[in-house]
Design a protein around this motif. Structure first.
Motif, PDB file in Angstrom:
ATOM      1  N   UNK A 224      42.007  33.970  39.187  1.00 41.71           N
ATOM      2  CA  UNK A 224      42.997  33.039  38.650  1.00 41.71           C
ATOM      3  C   UNK A 224      42.708  31.596  39.044  1.00 41.71           C
ATOM      4  N   UNK A 225      42.151  31.392  40.238  1.00 41.22           N
ATOM      5  CA  UNK A 225      41.836  30.036  40.695  1.00 41.22           C
ATOM      6  C   UNK A 225      40.953  29.310  39.683  1.00 41.22           C
ATOM      7  N   UNK A 226      40.078  30.069  39.046  1.00 41.72           N
ATOM      8  CA  UNK A 226      39.127  29.485  38.103  1.00 41.72           C
ATOM      9  C   UNK A 226      39.598  29.639  36.662  1.00 41.72           C
ATOM     10  N   UNK A 227      40.118  30.820  36.336  1.00 43.40           N
ATOM     11  CA  UNK A 227      40.447  31.136  34.946  1.00 43.40           C
ATOM     12  C   UNK A 227      41.833  30.679  34.532  1.00 43.40           C
ATOM     13  N   UNK A 228      42.733  30.539  35.505  1.00 42.24           N
ATOM     14  CA  UNK A 228      44.128  30.304  35.185  1.00 42.24           C
ATOM     15  C   UNK A 228      44.819  31.614  34.854  1.00 42.24           C
ATOM     16  N   UNK A 229      46.112  31.529  34.641  1.00 44.46           N
ATOM     17  CA  UNK A 229      46.918  32.734  34.434  1.00 44.46           C
ATOM     18  C   UNK A 229      46.610  33.446  33.123  1.00 44.46           C
ATOM     19  N   UNK A 230      45.913  32.786  32.222  1.00 45.99           N
ATOM     20  CA  UNK A 230      45.636  33.394  30.917  1.00 45.99           C
ATOM     21  C   UNK A 230      44.340  34.198  30.893  1.00 45.99           C
ATOM     22  N   UNK A 231      43.649  34.300  32.018  1.00 44.44           N
ATOM     23  CA  UNK A 231      42.431  35.098  32.059  1.00 44.44           C
ATOM     24  C   UNK A 231      42.715  36.570  31.777  1.00 44.44           C
ATOM     25  N   UNK A 232      41.711  37.267  31.290  1.00 39.48           N
ATOM     26  CA  UNK A 232      41.836  38.694  30.979  1.00 39.48           C
ATOM     27  C   UNK A 232      41.137  39.494  32.073  1.00 39.48           C
ATOM     28  N   UNK A 233      41.913  40.204  32.896  1.00 36.63           N
ATOM     29  CA  UNK A 233      41.382  40.878  34.081  1.00 36.63           C
ATOM     30  C   UNK A 233      41.942  42.294  34.162  1.00 36.63           C
ATOM     31  N   UNK A 234      41.053  43.251  34.414  1.00 35.35           N
ATOM     32  CA  UNK A 234      41.434  44.652  34.571  1.00 35.35           C
ATOM     33  C   UNK A 234      40.618  45.243  35.715  1.00 35.35           C
ATOM     34  N   UNK A 235      41.053  46.389  36.259  1.00 32.86           N
ATOM     35  CA  UNK A 235      40.214  47.032  37.262  1.00 32.86           C
ATOM     36  C   UNK A 235      40.979  47.848  38.272  1.00 32.86           C
ATOM     37  N   UNK A 236      40.283  48.178  39.389  1.00 32.66           N
ATOM     38  CA  UNK A 236      40.899  48.988  40.420  1.00 32.66           C
ATOM     39  C   UNK A 236      40.083  48.999  41.697  1.00 32.66           C
TER      40      UNK A 236
ATOM     41  N   UNK B 250      44.960  45.775  26.920  1.00 31.11           N
ATOM     42  CA  UNK B 250      45.280  46.688  28.006  1.00 31.11           C
ATOM     43  C   UNK B 250      46.750  46.767  28.292  1.00 31.11           C
ATOM     44  N   UNK B 251      47.076  47.657  29.216  1.00 24.38           N
ATOM     45  CA  UNK B 251      48.464  47.923  29.542  1.00 24.38           C
ATOM     46  C   UNK B 251      48.554  48.451  30.963  1.00 24.38           C
ATOM     47  N   UNK B 252      49.480  47.924  31.755  1.00 19.99           N
ATOM     48  CA  UNK B 252      49.761  48.448  33.081  1.00 19.99           C
ATOM     49  C   UNK B 252      51.213  48.903  33.110  1.00 19.99           C
ATOM     50  N   UNK B 253      51.450  50.160  33.454  1.00 19.01           N
ATOM     51  CA  UNK B 253      52.812  50.702  33.464  1.00 19.01           C
ATOM     52  C   UNK B 253      52.986  51.638  34.648  1.00 19.01           C
TER      53      UNK B 253
ATOM     54  N   UNK C  36      45.943  45.023  36.107  1.00 21.91           N
ATOM     55  CA  UNK C  36      46.213  45.153  34.681  1.00 21.91           C
ATOM     56  C   UNK C  36      47.374  44.277  34.268  1.00 21.91           C
ATOM     57  N   UNK C  37      47.742  44.391  32.996  1.00 21.77           N
ATOM     58  CA  UNK C  37      48.745  43.524  32.383  1.00 21.77           C
ATOM     59  C   UNK C  37      49.905  44.363  31.843  1.00 21.77           C
ATOM     60  N   UNK C  38      51.106  44.077  32.327  1.00 26.32           N
ATOM     61  CA  UNK C  38      52.296  44.703  31.771  1.00 26.32           C
ATOM     62  C   UNK C  38      52.599  44.088  30.406  1.00 26.32           C
ATOM     63  N   UNK C  39      53.406  44.777  29.624  1.00 17.94           N
ATOM     64  CA  UNK C  39      53.703  44.288  28.274  1.00 17.94           C
ATOM     65  C   UNK C  39      54.376  42.922  28.293  1.00 17.94           C
ATOM     66  N   UNK C  40      55.148  42.646  29.350  1.00 19.39           N
ATOM     67  CA  UNK C  40      55.954  41.422  29.366  1.00 19.39           C
ATOM     68  C   UNK C  40      55.452  40.369  30.362  1.00 19.39           C
ATOM     69  N   UNK C  41      54.236  40.522  30.863  1.00 21.06           N
ATOM     70  CA  UNK C  41      53.725  39.526  31.803  1.00 21.06           C
ATOM     71  C   UNK C  41      52.206  39.471  31.740  1.00 21.06           C
TER      72      UNK C  41
END
Length: 379
Positions: free
Chosen positions: A137-149, A187-190, A355-360
């Motif tokens: 986020x420091x580099x990409x900002x909050x709009x970056x696309x990030x997934x993993x574990x 993606x989706x995180x739930x 991951x990314x929730x539907x609302x954040x």
């Protein structure tokens, strides 16, 4: 892009299934390999490397293809993605912080592609997964696309590894960087866990180490709330608590995220979590999801499908505690998600999810299922 998933309980079995998958002329360029610590993951890594396949790999706390759960096995998703559309970056942490190397990876991605997407796996039991997200986020900002574990080790709690062709590390990052202009990724995180009880305050913490909650020793608070034995016998007791009663980190500007303990320090009564809990933050304990959680996960996936109706492949990062809590239902959940797109799926049970929730936007999670949907776009 064509994708195929294979599974085996030895390097020889993976070698056989790999050859069978390529018998029709299929030539994979990229492999996502999730392998039990009980397996010789280095041998499987070398096997894939010998075929000229780029490897994104992690050790697991359970692995699966589709709804077929593994037990001490290896699962591999093979893809013939255009090599121009991805690159693999590996970095040891060394004397630098995880946040520092995540920043470097973000910069590499920005230089490689106009619209980079990051799929990251981390080794190291003490790694604070939140710092991975913060560094990107420091580099990409909050709009970056990030997934993993975070990698697992079958609950032995001794060492977790990530690996690629000429690389393996028990304290580093492996990152698959995708060209978002040519590979559509969503993606989706739930989770489904529900908060209960009163709001509590983290009164002393350092990163992912929690010393006191409401000015009481953190371990004692958990024991009192959950009814677990006063003296926990080992890490498995903490894992059991994590699977049933994770903490929800409450946030004013975004939905809450889950935090689960991994270790307890009996000497100072502190707990170590997979992600940060800042001093002064508010939490509530949680109860497991109802049996309708699968219906909710599928409904959420169908919302994602509205914007990404087709998928070549699916990758899932699901929490080991989720597996423990849902039991046999977790296989049903995986199968139902796979069937939304009817595409090959590979995944593993991990020690923390991104991951990314539907609302954040994207976050670091525990006790959560994080899905990545991939579709190569030819132009």
């Amino acid at each position: 892009m064509k994708a195929k998933s294979i599974k085996g309980k030895s390097p020889a079995a993976i070698a056989t299934h790999l050859q069978e998958s390529m018998a029709d002329g299929f030539k994979p360029t990229l492999a996502v390999a999730f392998i039990s610590i009980k397996q010789d993951f280095e041998a499987i890594n070398k096997l894939l490397d010998a075929q000229g396949i780029i490897v994104f790999g992690a050790t697991t706390a359970g692995e699966f293809i589709d709804g077929d759960l593994g037990d001490g096995s290896a699962v591999v998703l093979l893809m013939d993605m255009n090599p121009a559309y991805f690159r693999l970056e590996c970095m040891h942490t060394g004397e630098r912080t995880t946040r520092d190397i995540a920043q470097d990876i973000a910069r590499i991605g920005q230089e490689a592609f106009e619209k980079p997407v990051f799929v990251v796996a981390s080794g190291g039991l003490s790694t604070d997964g939140e710092t991975i997200v913060e560094g990107l986020d420091d580099v990409l900002g909050a709009d970056g696309a990030i997934f993993g574990g975070l990698a697992g080790d079958d609950f032995t709690m001794k060492a977790t590894y990530v690996f690629s062709n000429q690389f393996n590390s028990d304290n580093g990052l492996v990152t698959l960087i995708l060209d978002g202009e040519h590979v559509q990724v969503s993606g989706l995180a739930t989770s489904g866990w529900k908060p209960v009880g009163t709001v509590r305050t983290i009164t002393r913490s350092e990163g992912n180490v929690i010393y006191t909650i409401d000015d009481e020793p953190a371990l004692d608070v958990i024991i009192k709330y959950t009814g677990t034995p006063k003296e926990l016998s080992g890490s498995n007791d903490i894992i059991s608590v994590a699977s049933e009663f994770p903490m929800q980190l409450l946030r004013d500007d975004a939905p809450s995220v889950l935090r689960a303990p991994l270790f307890a320090n009996k000497a100072d009564r502190s707990i170590v979590c997979a992600g940060s809990l800042p001093q002064g933050s508010k939490i509530r304990f949680s109860l497991p999801p109802d049996f309708d959680i699968i219906d909710q996960v599928v409904a959420d996936c169908k919302q994602i499908k509205e914007t990404q109706p087709e998928a070549d492949a699916l990758i899932m990062f699901s929490c080991f505690a989720r597996h423990m809590s849902l039991g046999p239902l977790v296989s049903e959940e995986i199968d139902h998600v796979k069937n939304v797109w009817n595409s090959p799926l590979v995944g593993f049970f991990c020690y923390g999810e991104i991951g990314k929730a539907l609302t954040s936007h994207h976050d670091f999670h525990n006790n959560t299922c994080s899905l990545v949907v991939l579709k190569e776009v030819t132009q």
